[in-house]
Design a protein around this motif. Sequence first.
Motif, PDB file in Angstrom:
ATOM      1  N   ASP A  54      71.588   1.491 -23.062  1.00  0.00           N
ATOM      2  CA  ASP A  54      72.917   1.613 -23.537  1.00  0.00           C
ATOM      3  C   ASP A  54      73.461   0.742 -25.131  1.00  0.00           C
ATOM      4  N   VAL A  55      72.167   1.206 -26.043  1.00  0.00           N
ATOM      5  CA  VAL A  55      72.719  -0.486 -27.050  1.00  0.00           C
ATOM      6  C   VAL A  55      74.327  -0.135 -27.299  1.00  0.00           C
ATOM      7  N   THR A  56      75.401   0.543 -27.331  1.00  0.00           N
ATOM      8  CA  THR A  56      76.028   0.217 -27.686  1.00  0.00           C
ATOM      9  C   THR A  56      77.263  -0.956 -26.318  1.00  0.00           C
ATOM     10  N   GLN A  57      76.610  -1.180 -25.730  1.00  0.00           N
ATOM     11  CA  GLN A  57      77.185  -1.676 -24.317  1.00  0.00           C
ATOM     12  C   GLN A  57      76.522  -3.051 -23.597  1.00  0.00           C
ATOM     13  N   PRO A  58      77.313  -4.755 -24.225  1.00  0.00           N
ATOM     14  CA  PRO A  58      76.474  -6.135 -24.212  1.00  0.00           C
ATOM     15  C   PRO A  58      76.130  -5.871 -23.316  1.00  0.00           C
ATOM     16  N   ALA A  59      76.353  -5.724 -21.825  1.00  0.00           N
ATOM     17  CA  ALA A  59      75.571  -6.088 -20.556  1.00  0.00           C
ATOM     18  C   ALA A  59      74.260  -6.153 -20.800  1.00  0.00           C
ATOM     19  N   GLU A  60      74.528  -4.148 -20.994  1.00  0.00           N
ATOM     20  CA  GLU A  60      73.043  -3.393 -20.741  1.00  0.00           C
ATOM     21  C   GLU A  60      72.151  -4.122 -21.909  1.00  0.00           C
ATOM     22  N   VAL A  61      72.434  -4.473 -22.894  1.00  0.00           N
ATOM     23  CA  VAL A  61      71.658  -4.766 -23.982  1.00  0.00           C
ATOM     24  C   VAL A  61      71.122  -6.151 -23.498  1.00  0.00           C
ATOM     25  N   THR A 108      77.689  -1.481 -34.137  1.00  0.00           N
ATOM     26  CA  THR A 108      77.664  -1.921 -32.792  1.00  0.00           C
ATOM     27  C   THR A 108      76.642  -2.644 -32.425  1.00  0.00           C
ATOM     28  N   GLY A 109      75.542  -1.324 -31.904  1.00  0.00           N
ATOM     29  CA  GLY A 109      73.923  -1.657 -31.293  1.00  0.00           C
ATOM     30  C   GLY A 109      73.179  -2.505 -32.488  1.00  0.00           C
ATOM     31  N   MET A 110      72.912  -1.932 -33.381  1.00  0.00           N
ATOM     32  CA  MET A 110      71.758  -3.251 -34.078  1.00  0.00           C
ATOM     33  C   MET A 110      72.282  -4.640 -34.247  1.00  0.00           C
ATOM     34  N   PHE A 111      73.818  -4.672 -34.155  1.00  0.00           N
ATOM     35  CA  PHE A 111      74.220  -5.882 -33.838  1.00  0.00           C
ATOM     36  C   PHE A 111      73.569  -6.700 -33.055  1.00  0.00           C
ATOM     37  N   LEU A 112      74.500  -5.561 -31.696  1.00  0.00           N
ATOM     38  CA  LEU A 112      73.474  -6.599 -30.197  1.00  0.00           C
ATOM     39  C   LEU A 112      72.710  -6.667 -29.933  1.00  0.00           C
ATOM     40  N   CYS A 113      71.251  -5.712 -30.619  1.00  0.00           N
ATOM     41  CA  CYS A 113      70.219  -5.671 -30.293  1.00  0.00           C
ATOM     42  C   CYS A 113      69.604  -7.251 -30.849  1.00  0.00           C
ATOM     43  N   ALA A 114      70.474  -7.115 -32.543  1.00  0.00           N
ATOM     44  CA  ALA A 114      69.806  -8.495 -33.024  1.00  0.00           C
ATOM     45  C   ALA A 114      69.873  -9.557 -32.506  1.00  0.00           C
ATOM     46  N   ARG A 115      71.411  -9.992 -32.286  1.00  0.00           N
ATOM     47  CA  ARG A 115      71.877 -11.129 -31.703  1.00  0.00           C
ATOM     48  C   ARG A 115      71.066 -10.798 -30.868  1.00  0.00           C
TER      49      ARG A 115
END
Length: 244
Positions: A54-61, A108-115
Amino acid sequence: MKTILITGAGSGIGRATAQEFLNAGWRVGLMGRREAALAETAVGQTAAMILPCDVTQPAEVDAAFAKATGVWGHLDALFNNAGMSAKGAPIDEIPVATWLELAGVNITGMFLCARAAFGQMRHQSPQGGRIINNGSISAQVPRPGSTPYTMSKHAVTGLTRTLGLDGRAFNIACGQIDIGNALTDMARAMTQGVPQADGHIAIEPTMDVRQVARAVLHMAELPLDVNVPFMTIMARDMPYIGRG
């Protein structure tokens, strides 16, 4: 073999793009919430890695990126694709919960995956890689009643521009593909009629989603000292040029 992670790989643009990269000889990490859908994308492809996330979840990303790079050793590209839309309405009729859900995925999902991708590319050896963000025609001009979606896609443009600048020091390129009316389940309504700026309902032209996949592959296969900052690909006759 070159490597790429693709979010939203269980359907639509993500699935078509993942299959295009697999057929081109890339190793592809398939990220998405529905493991069964990712498995359908991966059928018959030994170079596919299924990464439920789930791209909205930092730990999962972070876990998905760690698993892929732990096996591959490096990451050449990210197609930051996962996104959702919302039913069109005036802003005061849009539930706050709808905005929060959409922003969670599209921003948020875009940010986490780009990060996660930027960190991996910055610290790997050899350094560098490419991030391709899925924008939208709505990153340039809105449709009627599309406040949440349009806001989110303008945010993606800000992400693209900033990463394109910050990535120079680390051999990281960042570009954005703005897509108009690729025929996926999300765009199926275009074939039945959607509201226009003057209030009437009209059927809009669509295009084969595989053309989008080929465009993303082209962007990804450029050498890292070359970049396509923004590409617009659309059904030729859709009401974008001259919309208003």
